[in-house]
Write a protein that holds these residues in place. Structure first.
Motif, PDB file in Angstrom:
ATOM      1  N   ALA A  88       0.835  -1.204   0.000  1.00  0.00           N
ATOM      2  CA  ALA A  88       0.000   0.000   0.000  1.00  0.00           C
ATOM      3  C   ALA A  88       0.868   1.252   0.000  1.00  0.00           C
ATOM      4  O   ALA A  88       0.600   2.220  -0.736  1.00  0.00           O
TER       5      ALA A  88
ATOM      6  N   TYR B 124      -7.346   1.026  -1.238  1.00  0.00           N
ATOM      7  CA  TYR B 124      -6.736   2.028  -0.351  1.00  0.00           C
ATOM      8  C   TYR B 124      -6.243   3.225  -1.161  1.00  0.00           C
ATOM      9  O   TYR B 124      -6.485   4.385  -0.798  1.00  0.00           O
TER      10      TYR B 124
ATOM     11  N   TYR C 298      -4.905   2.040   6.965  1.00  0.00           N
ATOM     12  CA  TYR C 298      -5.217   0.829   6.199  1.00  0.00           C
ATOM     13  C   TYR C 298      -5.196  -0.366   7.134  1.00  0.00           C
ATOM     14  O   TYR C 298      -4.240  -0.557   7.898  1.00  0.00           O
TER      15      TYR C 298
ATOM     16  N   THR D 274      -5.073  -3.157  -1.769  1.00  0.00           N
ATOM     17  CA  THR D 274      -4.251  -1.946  -1.740  1.00  0.00           C
ATOM     18  C   THR D 274      -4.664  -0.975  -2.845  1.00  0.00           C
ATOM     19  O   THR D 274      -4.467   0.236  -2.706  1.00  0.00           O
TER      20      THR D 274
END
Length: 406
Positions: free
Chosen positions: A51, A92, A150, A89
């Motif tokens: 991420a 995110y 996250y 990810t």
């Protein structure tokens, strides 16, 4: 790309804030217990690194495709990597992009930022500096500071509302950037992205409200944790914030074992003591006392099993070999043997269509909505018992009869 490995982990860390704020005694009682990791924690570490890499490429560091792909490939070679991390990810990154686009001009974006939590808890590192916590992403623009976290886990959705972890990150960020933004920031937004559960939780507050919370809640709890002048206070934070002592904590045991004394404390002559049935008030009392009892017993069983396997004696219990399930050493070879011996393929294999969720993942949300959205129905959920503090509205039988919910 090297995975982040913090050199120092604060005892009064943001990630365990809900626990030490509610049970300061847990800090004293667990400080000498070695920290343990798990496959879930290791998977989360890899996902966070992926991420960060994606967000760094987009917001912070000019990075060519070759460099990016090389770093990503290295992360994917980690044994704790799982393919779904790519999708998680990406979600995110989409959230961070939406946040950035909501500002009138390009915001400052900082990733994996150490923020000084010790300013508010009084905890210091061995070198004497303030203890820190690491915020996944901080964005600042105009008069808004936005902290985004996250979470790779799929256990249960984490709410951002009044979340102690997020509020500590925000306080640390306000302190860190005060030299540049001083009194400019008027709004603090917080977001928790939990892609495995399709959850993006938001909440906002003000610097002034955070400062009051730091003074009235964080400081007293931190002081109690340091001095040790308090008793254990078991609650939901024992389990949700991974207290190392949760399996053998006497206060937690006494909380659940208190059910044995239910009814014995009624005054002599109280009619309730002789009635054959519980009143509705008593039913509510028992349910409140027993909340978490089943999971506590399961955790005790897990602890006892590991103790037995380690050679310890748990009176009345022992480790035995559990039930085993048969399987083919090589399923493809087994099925091919049947086909070679004349058994039709259709009686060996079942043709099962993919579920709605599987098709949505396969097609992507937009294509799924375009092609099948009009054919999706969502009936009212079945009634379920919940604590009065639950944020969902009370079940409405009339609305449920018409297939709608609030």
């Amino acid at each position: 790309m090297k995975l982040p490995t913090p050199e120092y982990h604060a005892l009064l860390s943001p990630s365990s804030a809900a626990r030490w704020i509610n049970c300061p005694a847990s800090v004293r009682l667990t400080k000498d217990i070695p920290s343990a990791t798990s496959q879930y924690a290791e998977a989360g570490r890899v996902a966070h690194a992926i991420a960060e890499l994606k967000a760094r490429k987009k917001f912070v560091e000019p990075m060519g495709a070759r460099t990016f792909n090389s770093r990503l490939k290295k992360l994917k070679s980690d044994p704790n990597y799982a393919p779904e991390m790519d999708r998680y990810t990406d979600t995110y990154l989409d959230v961070l992009t939406e946040h950035a686009m909501s500002y009138q001009s390009k915001p400052l974006t900082a990733l994996e930022v150490p923020v000084p939590i010790g300013i508010f808890t009084g905890e210091t590192k061995p070198d004497g500096s303030a203890a820190t916590g690491t915020a996944d992403c901080i964005q600042i623009g105009g008069n808004v500071l936005w902290v985004t976290d996250y979470k790779n886990g799929s256990g249960h959705p984490v709410s951002a509302e009044d979340n102690p972890q997020m509020k500590l990150y925000a306080l640390g960020a306000l302190y860190s950037y005060s030299i540049f933004y001083a009194d400019v920031i008027k709004t603090v937004k917080m977001t928790i992205v939990q892609p495995a559960l399709n959850s993006v939780a938001d909440w906002k507050t003000t610097p002034e409200e955070l400062e009051v919370w730091a003074r009235d809640v964080v400081k007293p709890a931190a002081e109690s944790a340091r001095t040790g002048g308090c008793e254990p206070n078991p609650g939901g934070w024992c389990e949700s914030h991974f207290c190392p002592l949760k399996n053998t904590c006497r206060a937690r045991a006494e909380k659940y074992l208190a059910l044995e004394a239910f009814g014995k404390a009624l005054p002599a002559g109280d009619p309730a003591a002789t009635t054959p049935t519980l009143s509705d008030d008593e039913v509510g009392d028992v349910l409140t006392r027993a909340k978490g009892l089943a999971s506590w017993v399961k955790q005790l069983e897990d602890y006892a099993l590991q103790a037995c396997l380690a050679g310890k004696d748990i009176p009345g219990w022992k480790a035995v070999e559990g039930r085993s399930t048969r399987s083919f050493a090589d399923p493809d070879t087994a099925y091919e043997t049947l086909i070679t011996n004349g058994y039709p393929r259709e009686i060996i294999y079942d043709q099962v269509p993919k579920s709605l969720s599987q098709l949505e993942k396969l097609l992507g949300k937009k294509t799924f909505a375009d092609l099948l959205g009009s054919q999706v129905v969502k009936p009212a959920g079945r009634p379920a018992l919940a604590a009065a503090s639950d944020k969902r509205p009370p079940y409405n039988p009339a609305q449920a009869a018409f297939g709608t919910t609030n």
